[in-house]
Enzyme design. Structure first.
Site, PDB file in Angstrom:
ATOM      1  N   VAL A 187      39.785  43.809  51.356  1.00 32.16           N
ATOM      2  CA  VAL A 187      38.439  44.399  51.271  1.00 32.16           C
ATOM      3  C   VAL A 187      37.334  43.346  51.345  1.00 32.16           C
ATOM      4  O   VAL A 187      36.171  43.688  51.507  1.00 32.16           O
ATOM      5  CB  VAL A 187      38.230  45.249  49.979  1.00 32.16           C
ATOM      6  CG1 VAL A 187      39.197  46.410  49.945  1.00 32.16           C
ATOM      7  CG2 VAL A 187      38.333  44.400  48.716  1.00 32.16           C
ATOM      8  N   LYS A 188      37.679  42.068  51.255  1.00 34.51           N
ATOM      9  CA  LYS A 188      36.657  41.016  51.203  1.00 34.51           C
ATOM     10  C   LYS A 188      36.224  40.600  52.610  1.00 34.51           C
ATOM     11  O   LYS A 188      36.579  41.242  53.582  1.00 34.51           O
ATOM     12  CB  LYS A 188      37.166  39.846  50.364  1.00 34.51           C
ATOM     13  CG  LYS A 188      37.686  40.261  48.967  1.00 34.51           C
ATOM     14  CD  LYS A 188      36.580  40.576  47.969  1.00 34.51           C
ATOM     15  CE  LYS A 188      37.045  41.282  46.713  1.00 34.51           C
ATOM     16  NZ  LYS A 188      37.796  40.480  45.763  1.00 34.51           N
ATOM     17  N   ILE A 189      35.471  39.507  52.715  1.00 36.19           N
ATOM     18  CA  ILE A 189      34.834  39.148  53.996  1.00 36.19           C
ATOM     19  C   ILE A 189      35.848  38.740  55.067  1.00 36.19           C
ATOM     20  O   ILE A 189      35.755  39.170  56.216  1.00 36.19           O
ATOM     21  CB  ILE A 189      33.819  37.991  53.789  1.00 36.19           C
ATOM     22  CG1 ILE A 189      32.846  38.314  52.656  1.00 36.19           C
ATOM     23  CG2 ILE A 189      33.094  37.659  55.090  1.00 36.19           C
ATOM     24  CD1 ILE A 189      31.875  39.429  52.930  1.00 36.19           C
TER      25      ILE A 189
END
Ligand SMILES: *Cc1c(COP(=O)(O)O)cnc(C)c1O
Length: 389
Positions: A187-189
């Site tokens: 879900v992160k960058i």
């Protein structure tokens, strides 16, 4: 269905992973070194230590700093539990500093006041963990000044903020923090599946983190405490862990980092589209401090009508197939932390923010039409809520 977040994977990523699968090393090979160099360079730091996830990065960061029982570690209540748990792993006591009402990051003025009190009672923290919430950098310059004055270490939890900048410098530069931690959860960058990294300019801290990453064991002949018994010889110097990242994950990470600028540009474009589309709705959009440039891991809005409305709007969005989320339930309100003595009312700004917060979908593959669909669903949900209440 539109999730609140998801990874962006393309053929470049898949080819990078396959290449490792055909190579000699699935772990402890050259892909990890390359990934560490790539991330450290982007973060403006000398050393990168890749680990299994950001939670283990926070743990090895505090372990390398020597945080232990009898020490205090302060963080933001508006974060994921890992930001506080890392201190507990080391046997340290946790406390929190309430958030700034505009950025939802740790408030530098509250930190200053709390430090003044702590200096009087001789309960100063050994380390402070500011969290760059939603991808927006904390006000690191005043926090740095306080660190010099009161002698604590700064471990920045930049799980949301790969690629963000503060006063023109990348999040991760040594001027901001002693150690900066990134997460590579999907879900992160950028993602490695599971993964994390701690970056620093301090060679000793980097070495200590590497030691804790891998059982506390060294094979470096120059560091042995006892005479070598042969070429196989190794020594355990600390009670370390196995927090290593695989080469498979690292190769995926390097492929992702090579497209970081494109990822950031898309996230910022989505934020701008939300900003414009939500201007006339009864929601508070995420305010941006002029000193920072957010990586926009999240796009959190506040439902101005309050807690009951937030609950109804959240349910209506899910019913419309839009899986909004809430970031964060204040850490101190978790049963585990309540058992340590925290209670509702301890950090009122984080609690007030939590009651109204909804994170709208934000990820690279979210198209303009998807953004418009989210805004339309939110408009309907808010109008419905206004008529029933
Ligand atoms: C995701 C996250 C973590 C934990 O990251 P993992 O890589 O899943 O261990 C820690 N802190 C914050 C603020 C996060 O968002």
């Amino acid at each position: 269905m539109i999730p609140y977040a998801r990874q962006h994977i393309d053929e470049v990523d898949i080819a990078a992973v396959i290449a490792v699968m055909r190579s000699d090393f699935l772990t402890q090979g050259p892909a990890v070194d390359r990934f560490e160099e790539g991330v450290a360079e982007r973060a403006g730091a000398r050393y990168g230590v890749a680990v299994a996830n950001a939670t283990s990065a926070l743990h090895v960061a505090l372990a390398a700093l020597g945080v232990g029982s009898g020490d205090r570690v302060w963080t933001s209540p508006n974060s994921f539990v890992a930001s506080a748990n890392c201190a507990r792993f080391c046997g340290a006591e946790v406390d929190f500093v309430d958030i700034d009402e505009r950025t939802y990051n740790m408030c530098a003025e509250r930190l200053a006041r709390k430090l003044e009190d702590a200096a009087r009672t001789k309960t100063l923290p050994r380390a402070v963990i500011p969290v760059h919430f939603a991808g927006q950098p904390c006000e690191m310059e005043p926090i740095r000044a306080l660190a010099s004055r009161y002698g604590f270490a700064i471990v920045a939890d930049a799980s949301h903020a790969v690629g963000a900048t503060y006063r023109g410098a990348p999040v991760g530069s040594a001027a901001q923090a002693d150690i900066t931690v990134f997460s590579f959860h999907p879900v992160k960058i950028v993602t490695t599946g599971e993964g994390g990294m701690a970056v620093t300019d301090d060679e000793r801290l980097a070495e200590r983190m590497r030691l804790f990453r891998s059982h506390g064991v060294t094979r470096d002949p120059a560091r042995m405490e006892q005479p070598s018994e042969g070429l196989w010889y190794y020594e355990q110097h600390e009670l370390g862990f196995n927090y290593r990242l695989t080469d498979i994950a690292a190769a995926l990470g390097s492929a992702q980092v090579s497209r970081l600028d494109a990822f950031l540009a898309r996230r910022r474009a989505i934020a701008a589209r939300y900003d414009a589309a939500l201007a006339d709705l009864p929601v508070r959009r995420p305010w941006q401090h002029p000193d920072g440039s957010s990586a926009y891991h999240l796009y959190p809005v506040r439902i101005a009508a309050g807690e009951g409305a937030r609950k109804a709007v959240f349910a209506a969005m899910h019913a419309a197939g839009i899986r909004v989320n809430v970031h964060y339930i204040p850490i101190h309100l978790q049963p585990y932390y309540r058992r340590l003595g925290f209670a509702p009312g301890d950090f009122p700004r984080a609690e007030a923010y939590y009651r109204e917060a909804i994170s709208l979908p934000m990820f690279v593959d979210l198209g303009d039409a998807d953004v418009d669909r989210v805004v339309a669903a939110l408009t309907t949900a808010l109008a419905l809520e206004a008529t029933v209440s």
